[in-house]
Design a protein around this motif. Sequence first.
Motif, PDB file in Angstrom:
ATOM      1  N   ASP A   1       0.845  -1.195   0.000  1.00 40.71           N
ATOM      2  CA  ASP A   1       0.000   0.000   0.000  1.00 40.71           C
ATOM      3  C   ASP A   1       0.890   1.258   0.000  1.00 40.71           C
ATOM      4  OD1 ASP A   1      -2.790   1.159   0.641  1.00 40.71           O
ATOM      5  OD2 ASP A   1      -1.446   2.097   2.090  1.00 40.71           O
ATOM      6  N   PRO A   2       0.608   2.225  -0.913  1.00 39.55           N
ATOM      7  CA  PRO A   2       1.462   3.426  -0.980  1.00 39.55           C
ATOM      8  C   PRO A   2       1.542   4.195   0.335  1.00 39.55           C
ATOM      9  CG  PRO A   2      -0.067   3.341  -2.837  1.00 39.55           C
ATOM     10  CD  PRO A   2      -0.449   2.234  -1.929  1.00 39.55           C
TER      11      PRO A   2
ATOM     12  N   ALA B   1       9.674  -1.846  12.575  1.00 38.61           N
ATOM     13  CA  ALA B   1       8.446  -2.535  12.162  1.00 38.61           C
ATOM     14  C   ALA B   1       7.398  -2.540  13.271  1.00 38.61           C
ATOM     15  CB  ALA B   1       8.776  -3.966  11.739  1.00 38.61           C
ATOM     16  N   THR B   2       7.821  -2.789  14.517  1.00 39.46           N
ATOM     17  CA  THR B   2       6.829  -2.851  15.604  1.00 39.46           C
ATOM     18  C   THR B   2       6.274  -1.466  15.932  1.00 39.46           C
ATOM     19  OG1 THR B   2       8.648  -2.863  17.196  1.00 39.46           O
ATOM     20  CG2 THR B   2       7.652  -4.981  16.665  1.00 39.46           C
TER      21      THR B   2
ATOM     22  N   ALA C   1       2.380  -0.920  15.981  1.00 36.42           N
ATOM     23  CA  ALA C   1       1.681  -0.307  17.123  1.00 36.42           C
ATOM     24  C   ALA C   1       0.737   0.789  16.623  1.00 36.42           C
ATOM     25  CB  ALA C   1       2.691   0.267  18.111  1.00 36.42           C
ATOM     26  N   GLU C   2       1.187   1.572  15.665  1.00 39.81           N
ATOM     27  CA  GLU C   2       0.313   2.621  15.101  1.00 39.81           C
ATOM     28  C   GLU C   2      -0.907   1.997  14.429  1.00 39.81           C
ATOM     29  OE1 GLU C   2       3.848   5.883  14.119  1.00 39.81           O
ATOM     30  OE2 GLU C   2       2.923   4.768  12.481  1.00 39.81           O
ATOM     31  N   ASP C   3      -0.684   0.879  13.731  1.00 39.03           N
ATOM     32  CA  ASP C   3      -1.805   0.180  13.079  1.00 39.03           C
ATOM     33  C   ASP C   3      -2.826  -0.289  14.111  1.00 39.03           C
ATOM     34  OD1 ASP C   3      -0.788   0.541  10.594  1.00 39.03           O
ATOM     35  OD2 ASP C   3      -0.150  -1.537  10.262  1.00 39.03           O
TER      36      ASP C   3
ATOM     37  N   ALA D   1       5.990  -9.724  11.622  1.00 44.42           N
ATOM     38  CA  ALA D   1       5.664  -8.292  11.710  1.00 44.42           C
ATOM     39  C   ALA D   1       5.470  -7.701  10.318  1.00 44.42           C
ATOM     40  CB  ALA D   1       6.772  -7.554  12.459  1.00 44.42           C
ATOM     41  N   ILE D   2       6.335  -8.080   9.390  1.00 50.98           N
ATOM     42  CA  ILE D   2       6.240  -7.550   8.019  1.00 50.98           C
ATOM     43  C   ILE D   2       4.938  -8.016   7.376  1.00 50.98           C
ATOM     44  CG2 ILE D   2       7.307  -7.647   5.712  1.00 50.98           C
ATOM     45  CD1 ILE D   2       9.071  -6.027   7.526  1.00 50.98           C
ATOM     46  N   ASP D   3       4.594  -9.287   7.576  1.00 50.46           N
ATOM     47  CA  ASP D   3       3.326  -9.811   7.032  1.00 50.46           C
ATOM     48  C   ASP D   3       2.147  -8.987   7.520  1.00 50.46           C
ATOM     49  OD1 ASP D   3       4.481 -11.745   5.611  1.00 50.46           O
ATOM     50  OD2 ASP D   3       3.926 -13.428   6.915  1.00 50.46           O
ATOM     51  N   LEU D   4       2.142  -8.692   8.809  1.00 49.69           N
ATOM     52  CA  LEU D   4       1.020  -7.931   9.382  1.00 49.69           C
ATOM     53  C   LEU D   4       0.973  -6.517   8.823  1.00 49.69           C
ATOM     54  CD1 LEU D   4       1.162  -9.065  13.120  1.00 49.69           C
ATOM     55  CD2 LEU D   4      -0.459  -9.777  11.377  1.00 49.69           C
ATOM     56  N   LEU D   5       2.149  -5.920   8.611  1.00 48.97           N
ATOM     57  CA  LEU D   5       2.170  -4.575   8.026  1.00 48.97           C
ATOM     58  C   LEU D   5       1.592  -4.593   6.613  1.00 48.97           C
ATOM     59  CD1 LEU D   5       5.647  -3.182   9.178  1.00 48.97           C
ATOM     60  CD2 LEU D   5       3.386  -2.472   9.946  1.00 48.97           C
ATOM     61  N   VAL D   6       1.984  -5.621   5.860  1.00 47.84           N
ATOM     62  CA  VAL D   6       1.505  -5.712   4.474  1.00 47.84           C
ATOM     63  C   VAL D   6      -0.011  -5.926   4.454  1.00 47.84           C
ATOM     64  CG1 VAL D   6       1.615  -7.102   2.366  1.00 47.84           C
ATOM     65  CG2 VAL D   6       3.722  -6.497   3.570  1.00 47.84           C
ATOM     66  N   GLU D   7      -0.485  -6.743   5.383  1.00 50.96           N
ATOM     67  CA  GLU D   7      -1.952  -6.960   5.456  1.00 50.96           C
ATOM     68  C   GLU D   7      -2.677  -5.663   5.782  1.00 50.96           C
ATOM     69  OE1 GLU D   7      -2.831  -9.896   8.374  1.00 50.96           O
ATOM     70  OE2 GLU D   7      -1.782 -11.497   7.304  1.00 50.96           O
TER      71      GLU D   7
END
Lengths: 424, 364
Positions: free
Chosen positions: B59-60, B109-110, B114-116, B355-361
């Motif tokens: 996501d941009p 990443a964390t 956390a912001e997400d 963590a990266i997977d969750l960010l991408v999701e």
Amino acid sequence: MTEGRAVGTRKIILHVGTPKTGTSYAQDVLFRNRVRLGLHGILYPADRFDAHFLAALDLMRLRWGGLEEEAIGQWDRLAEQVRRHPGTSIISHEILATASRSQVGRALESLGHGSGGPDEPEVHVVLSVRDLTRQIPAEWQENVKHRRSFRYSRFLELIRDPERSTRLASWFWGVQEIPSILDRWAHDLPPERVHLVTVPPSGGAPEVLWQRFAEAFDLRGLDLDLETGRSNPSLGVPEIALLRRVNRAVNKQIPPDHYRPLVRELLAHQTLSQRRTTPRLGLPPALRQWVGDLERSWVDEITTRGYHVIGDVGELVGSPQMEGTEAEKAATPWADPDRPRERAVARAAVAAIAALLVDNARMREEEARLRAELHETQLALERAYLRPTYRARAKVVRRLESEPAGRAVMKGYRRLRGRSSRSA
Amino acid sequence: MSEARAWGWVASLRDGGTTPWSAWATEADRTGRLLPGAQQLEVLRRVNLAAAAAGRRADPTLVERVLTASAPGRGRPDLELRGAVPPAAYGPPPVDPAELPADELLRVATNLLAEDLVATGVPPLPRPRWRRPGPSYRVAGTPWPAEAVREEMLRRGRPPGPRPGVVAVLGHDVATMTELAYVARAFAEGGPSWADWVRHAAAGPRPAPRADLVAMARAWGERVGPGRVTVVLDHAGLPRLLGTRRALSEPVVPSADVTDLARRTSEPLGLLVLPDAQSALLRRTLLPRVADRPGPPLRLDEAGLAWARETGDRVRREVEAADYAVVGNPERLVPTRGPDEVGTGPDDDRVLALAIDLLVEGPR
């Protein structure tokens, strides 16, 4: 910078460090004079002298002994106050020195820097600086005053790690490495808006440093109250050695909320720092060349960049022995806090015990006073219980509480009275 | 030596590129105030790799957030790319971002994760409209399952009472209690790594406070009287004790990697929200997203297990000597694990991948 007080100019002065350069004193002067400053259109938005500490913690997302909860949202609140102010605003805290590039970017953006609009403020960065020769021992001492118990030699070893892989090393250089701090904070500012305040050598007139701050903060010519009790006094070598040993002995038993008033304030600041005749902490001879080379390279870098230096940039090259006359400096051997003179440590320990006993006596007197007060209150309460009207009411309540219908009456009565207490 | 090459790499990463810095050559114009740090750029490259593996582009908004992110707290500052800047007499040495340890990338990443979580918020607990009748109770003991029981009882319309007639103190063998105490801590205030924590927690004469069954039972005994305290070692007996007919489901215990991710995320989360929200976001927003991720559980090593056996035997004797009612055999307090059930913990690389997977999701 006096033209900065001209009507219509929005100016933001960001004092971002460094620690141990009289920052507490400067912040206290600003805080105590904030109303007077306000009359001149200068805003120091603070409800206590170090109010910007919480904002800095928030900006940098730093934990600090539980204070981080109070810090949530503080930077945005501070930035909003500054954005709304039409004149000059001053923000000051020394830990801002260690802000990362992106945190600096966020800070500047939140203050309106780089917006390109007509309302874009003129941002000035102020960095008060002192030679590494004094800063290195001062930082270790500050660590010990914050419960750390590692030796001086270990501290020196960690800060010399080229990778700076430990938290201690990255923090130390984050707040002390002047060219790097200015790269982050003043990268896109013209050099005339970057002001370096050098701390004069020890032994000079105390007002000189404030005069330099006043120039940096554009406060020259203002009649300000400069009396302040704020200082961060240094300790002698036997005293700091004693404090390190105290930390090792009590760290597991004394929680932070007791450590600060008892160890840091009572022992370190009020007692041990008063012993001014013991040798002061300095750099070990083996490190003087390395530190001197580093200091000279920073001076070259600062000179090349053309910043506005208030003081003398040469003061950033320290003298190995920091205090006393030149003859005393030459005659005094280096005192190693890892191998202190035990008799001197014992004398410091006696002073510490005496201070603790005096404080304990004071607290015993306070306890006795409170006990007497409590006893008097209990007697007054008993006298109230002995009144016939009270006993009659208590009897009625006991009787009502003993049967269901009575309990319902009491419930209704309590609801009407607006309390849920079951007391008679 | 070229900053333009670094800006070229930034542009490529913005565009979904996955080429490592060491293999990058194309130059581009500056597009920002300062080059992002090596940590941020490497995290973005990993995000792009994960997104590509899932057959899409990152996501941009996430891309820009990564580039302007900062690693919170104390630690190494944003680092320069090796070969992008001329050597300087100051500053930390530049690095090849591919060589950065996962631990360093996890700080960035964390922080984003956390912001997400804050952006997602805490889902409300489903509560029935009516309270069901039943005996007044409290559930204490092993923190992770005790919390799960409390939540399930709430869902059944049975909140705990102010003056409990019964206090059920859940117990497990000392090894399990120690491991679950760490899991509960990770999903609340965070704290030290498993290795650092267990070094102290599985060494002293008593279990860690959250794993100390006897201390918890004693504390409740002092509050409500020992006659109302029941130590529950056979959990099949718990529903009857609490006055509910249906069995209570066993809580999902997250893997060591998931636990470590929660612990690391807890750190920056605690700088964004107050403690109650911090714990709720980890347990009710993060956990449902990752609870079923496979991975080894947290397990004490051989030395820790030997300590748990010795301590478990002492706790068993203390429980037997105390006045509390006990459901189940106190022998259950002594761990009986096989040799293949020891010494597993989190792995930094796997935690980073998670963590990266969750960010991408993205936030859910």
